[in-house]
Design a protein around this motif. Structure first.
Motif, PDB file in Angstrom:
ATOM      1  N   THR A 197      34.313  13.288  23.764  1.00  0.00           N
ATOM      2  CA  THR A 197      34.721  12.523  24.942  1.00  0.00           C
ATOM      3  C   THR A 197      35.039  13.484  26.086  1.00  0.00           C
ATOM      4  N   ASP A 198      35.292  12.912  27.237  1.00  0.00           N
ATOM      5  CA  ASP A 198      35.761  13.697  28.381  1.00  0.00           C
ATOM      6  C   ASP A 198      37.271  13.558  28.532  1.00  0.00           C
ATOM      7  N   VAL A 199      37.924  12.935  27.560  1.00  0.00           N
ATOM      8  CA  VAL A 199      39.357  12.662  27.619  1.00  0.00           C
ATOM      9  C   VAL A 199      40.130  13.866  27.094  1.00  0.00           C
ATOM     10  N   GLY A 200      41.107  14.303  27.874  1.00  0.00           N
ATOM     11  CA  GLY A 200      41.953  15.415  27.466  1.00  0.00           C
ATOM     12  C   GLY A 200      43.316  14.939  27.023  1.00  0.00           C
ATOM     13  N   VAL A 201      43.916  15.723  26.144  1.00  0.00           N
ATOM     14  CA  VAL A 201      45.260  15.442  25.657  1.00  0.00           C
ATOM     15  C   VAL A 201      46.097  16.682  25.938  1.00  0.00           C
ATOM     16  N   GLY A 202      47.309  16.473  26.430  1.00  0.00           N
ATOM     17  CA  GLY A 202      48.173  17.598  26.737  1.00  0.00           C
ATOM     18  C   GLY A 202      49.492  17.517  26.011  1.00  0.00           C
ATOM     19  N   LEU A 203      50.366  18.443  26.350  1.00  0.00           N
ATOM     20  CA  LEU A 203      51.677  18.501  25.716  1.00  0.00           C
ATOM     21  C   LEU A 203      52.497  17.242  25.955  1.00  0.00           C
TER      22      LEU A 203
END
Length: 121
Positions: free
Chosen positions: A33-39
């Motif tokens: 995906t182009d979806v990012g996950v962060g802190l």
């Protein structure tokens, strides 16, 4: 990449703000995906307290904006983004999904950059 509309100080602030926004909202892309996950999303998995910690970290951009003299209307929009992120993010399960998609820190970095660019132009 330098923006000729920004002073050196403003460029340096934007680099730091973008770094923090990426760490909090987009550090790792979900495979396929182009979806990012962060802190912020990861810490947000801890009920309520995680969202409060994420919200506190999100105030960094607001502090930098205030230090640069950004108008109160823009600061208000930033605080609203953080409030929505913390409020909705506190809802079990739905809030965790919302945290992944809403990206308050990226939105606030965009607001700051847009304001600085338009003010300097």
């Amino acid at each position: 990449m330098t923006d000729p509309a920004l002073s050196l100080e403003e460029e340096n602030v934007m680099k730091r703000v973008r770094l923090v926004a990426d760490l909090l909202d987009d550090a790792v892309k979900i495979p396929g995906t182009d979806v990012g996950v962060g802190l912020d999303s990861l810490v947000g998995l801890l009920p309520v307290s995680g969202d409060l910690v994420g919200g506190a970290a999100s105030l960094y951009t607001v502090a930098e904006a205030a230090r640069l003299g950004v108008e109160p209307k823009v600061i208000g929009k930033m605080l609203l983004n953080i409030g929505v992120d913390v409020g909705v993010g506190s809802i079990p399960v739905l809030g965790d999904l919302f945290d992944v998609l809403f990206k308050a820190n990226v939105r606030n970095a965009d607001l700051l950059e847009e304001h600085l660019t338009n003010r300097s132009a």
